[in-house]
Design a protein around this motif. Structure first.
Motif, PDB file in Angstrom:
ATOM      1  N   GLY A 112      25.049  38.936  53.584  1.00 47.20           N
ATOM      2  CA  GLY A 112      24.472  37.844  52.964  1.00 47.20           C
ATOM      3  C   GLY A 112      24.305  38.555  51.170  1.00 47.20           C
ATOM      4  N   PHE A 113      24.375  39.598  51.423  1.00 46.62           N
ATOM      5  CA  PHE A 113      24.255  40.554  49.878  1.00 46.62           C
ATOM      6  C   PHE A 113      25.696  39.779  49.006  1.00 46.62           C
ATOM      7  N   CYS A 114      26.843  40.231  50.258  1.00 44.97           N
ATOM      8  CA  CYS A 114      27.923  39.101  49.441  1.00 44.97           C
ATOM      9  C   CYS A 114      28.220  37.596  48.705  1.00 44.97           C
ATOM     10  N   GLU A 115      27.273  37.138  50.020  1.00 41.24           N
ATOM     11  CA  GLU A 115      26.608  35.800  50.053  1.00 41.24           C
ATOM     12  C   GLU A 115      26.424  35.386  48.339  1.00 41.24           C
ATOM     13  N   VAL A 116      24.817  36.000  48.436  1.00 42.72           N
ATOM     14  CA  VAL A 116      24.482  35.677  47.782  1.00 42.72           C
ATOM     15  C   VAL A 116      25.031  36.584  45.966  1.00 42.72           C
ATOM     16  N   PHE A 117      26.202  37.392  46.218  1.00 43.13           N
ATOM     17  CA  PHE A 117      26.948  37.638  44.937  1.00 43.13           C
ATOM     18  C   PHE A 117      27.759  36.553  44.130  1.00 43.13           C
ATOM     19  N   ILE A 118      27.997  35.975  45.671  1.00 45.90           N
ATOM     20  CA  ILE A 118      28.821  35.115  45.315  1.00 45.90           C
ATOM     21  C   ILE A 118      28.017  33.585  44.328  1.00 45.90           C
ATOM     22  N   PHE A 119      27.081  33.221  44.911  1.00 49.22           N
ATOM     23  CA  PHE A 119      26.147  32.489  44.803  1.00 49.22           C
ATOM     24  C   PHE A 119      25.479  32.581  43.021  1.00 49.22           C
ATOM     25  N   ILE A 120      25.949  33.949  43.227  1.00 50.78           N
ATOM     26  CA  ILE A 120      25.011  34.616  41.081  1.00 50.78           C
ATOM     27  C   ILE A 120      26.129  33.821  39.969  1.00 50.78           C
ATOM     28  N   PHE A 121      27.099  34.300  40.930  1.00 48.74           N
ATOM     29  CA  PHE A 121      28.765  34.022  40.472  1.00 48.74           C
ATOM     30  C   PHE A 121      28.754  33.016  39.604  1.00 48.74           C
ATOM     31  N   THR A 122      28.437  32.053  40.639  1.00 49.88           N
ATOM     32  CA  THR A 122      29.211  30.786  40.569  1.00 49.88           C
ATOM     33  C   THR A 122      27.777  30.137  39.089  1.00 49.88           C
ATOM     34  N   LEU A 123      26.619  30.586  39.365  1.00 52.52           N
ATOM     35  CA  LEU A 123      25.733  30.404  38.511  1.00 52.52           C
ATOM     36  C   LEU A 123      26.057  31.106  37.009  1.00 52.52           C
ATOM     37  N   LEU A 124      26.598  32.429  37.346  1.00 49.07           N
ATOM     38  CA  LEU A 124      27.439  32.906  35.977  1.00 49.07           C
ATOM     39  C   LEU A 124      28.133  31.777  35.206  1.00 49.07           C
ATOM     40  N   LEU A 125      28.827  31.425  35.566  1.00 49.02           N
ATOM     41  CA  LEU A 125      29.987  30.695  35.665  1.00 49.02           C
ATOM     42  C   LEU A 125      29.757  29.522  35.208  1.00 49.02           C
ATOM     43  N   SER A 126      28.251  29.162  35.890  1.00 52.95           N
ATOM     44  CA  SER A 126      28.304  27.654  35.642  1.00 52.95           C
ATOM     45  C   SER A 126      27.336  27.927  33.945  1.00 52.95           C
ATOM     46  N   LEU A 127      26.588  28.849  33.641  1.00 53.97           N
ATOM     47  CA  LEU A 127      25.875  29.105  32.708  1.00 53.97           C
ATOM     48  C   LEU A 127      26.398  28.701  31.293  1.00 53.97           C
ATOM     49  N   ILE A 128      27.670  30.478  31.462  1.00 50.91           N
ATOM     50  CA  ILE A 128      29.069  30.174  30.381  1.00 50.91           C
ATOM     51  C   ILE A 128      29.127  29.011  30.021  1.00 50.91           C
ATOM     52  N   TYR A 129      29.714  27.706  30.797  1.00 50.00           N
ATOM     53  CA  TYR A 129      30.060  26.559  30.625  1.00 50.00           C
ATOM     54  C   TYR A 129      28.909  25.430  30.002  1.00 50.00           C
ATOM     55  N   ILE A 130      27.967  26.442  30.241  1.00 51.78           N
ATOM     56  CA  ILE A 130      26.711  25.360  30.353  1.00 51.78           C
ATOM     57  C   ILE A 130      26.961  25.702  27.972  1.00 51.78           C
ATOM     58  N   ILE A 131      26.951  27.144  28.447  1.00 52.10           N
ATOM     59  CA  ILE A 131      27.070  27.544  26.711  1.00 52.10           C
ATOM     60  C   ILE A 131      27.955  26.805  26.273  1.00 52.10           C
ATOM     61  N   ASN A 132      29.662  27.775  26.032  1.00 52.48           N
ATOM     62  CA  ASN A 132      30.851  26.872  25.660  1.00 52.48           C
ATOM     63  C   ASN A 132      30.494  25.549  25.635  1.00 52.48           C
ATOM     64  N   GLU A 133      30.014  24.166  26.462  1.00 54.36           N
ATOM     65  CA  GLU A 133      29.748  22.759  26.005  1.00 54.36           C
ATOM     66  C   GLU A 133      28.448  23.040  24.800  1.00 54.36           C
ATOM     67  N   LYS A 134      28.107  23.116  24.583  1.00 56.49           N
ATOM     68  CA  LYS A 134      26.939  23.795  23.288  1.00 56.49           C
ATOM     69  C   LYS A 134      25.923  22.585  23.635  1.00 56.49           C
ATOM     70  N   ILE A 135      25.551  22.935  25.055  1.00 56.17           N
ATOM     71  CA  ILE A 135      24.087  21.926  25.587  1.00 56.17           C
ATOM     72  C   ILE A 135      22.878  22.719  25.033  1.00 56.17           C
ATOM     73  N   PHE A 136      22.843  23.547  24.259  1.00 52.37           N
ATOM     74  CA  PHE A 136      21.424  24.146  24.219  1.00 52.37           C
ATOM     75  C   PHE A 136      21.654  23.580  22.815  1.00 52.37           C
ATOM     76  N   GLU A 137      22.202  23.293  21.649  1.00 56.49           N
ATOM     77  CA  GLU A 137      22.225  23.219  20.317  1.00 56.49           C
ATOM     78  C   GLU A 137      22.275  21.997  19.974  1.00 56.49           C
ATOM     79  N   TRP A 138      20.773  21.689  19.433  1.00 55.44           N
ATOM     80  CA  TRP A 138      19.770  20.646  18.882  1.00 55.44           C
ATOM     81  C   TRP A 138      20.300  19.977  17.244  1.00 55.44           C
ATOM     82  N   GLY A 139      21.202  20.554  17.157  1.00 55.51           N
ATOM     83  CA  GLY A 139      20.883  20.386  15.201  1.00 55.51           C
ATOM     84  C   GLY A 139      22.175  18.913  15.614  1.00 55.51           C
TER      85      GLY A 139
END
Length: 121
Positions: free
Chosen positions: A87-114
């Protein structure tokens, strides 16, 4: 299988009976003020069609996604002794996937509203 079919049949039957009962027993009135929306005693004016930026919708979807993630992590933390290392390994993969998606979102500049400027020559 037969029990499932009976369950579905009675579910639809109950829904039909409830809708039919509301239609038969419900009051009917036709008046000029019947079709006017009523909100806290104030008469509505203007249009309800408001245009929002797509960034509000993106932000709300991201909030829902990361809010549900916290729900999964809470249930994992409560049952950590039961699920063990697998279960620890599965949650680690889950968190890693979410971290990758957050990095992708930041690179796509979703949070920049200018205002975005086109640098096309």
């Amino acid at each position: 299988m037969f029990r499932f079919i009976i369950f579905i049949f009675f579910s639809f039957l109950i829904c039909f009976i409830m809708l039919l009962g509301g239609w038969l027993l419900g009051g009917r009135s036709i008046s000029r003020s019947k079709n006017i929306p009523f909100e806290s005693g104030a008469i509505a004016y203007g249009s309800a069609n408001l245009r929002f930026s797509i960034q509000f919708y993106l932000l709300s979807i991201l909030f829902v996604i990361f809010d549900i993630e916290s729900l999964y992590l809470y249930t994992w933390s409560v049952n950590i002794k039961i699920i063990g290392w697998l279960g620890f390994c599965e949650v680690f993969i889950f968190i890693f996937t979410l971290l990758l998606s957050l990095i992708y979102i930041i690179n796509e500049k979703i949070f920049e509203w200018g205002v975005k400027k086109n640098n096309i020559i």
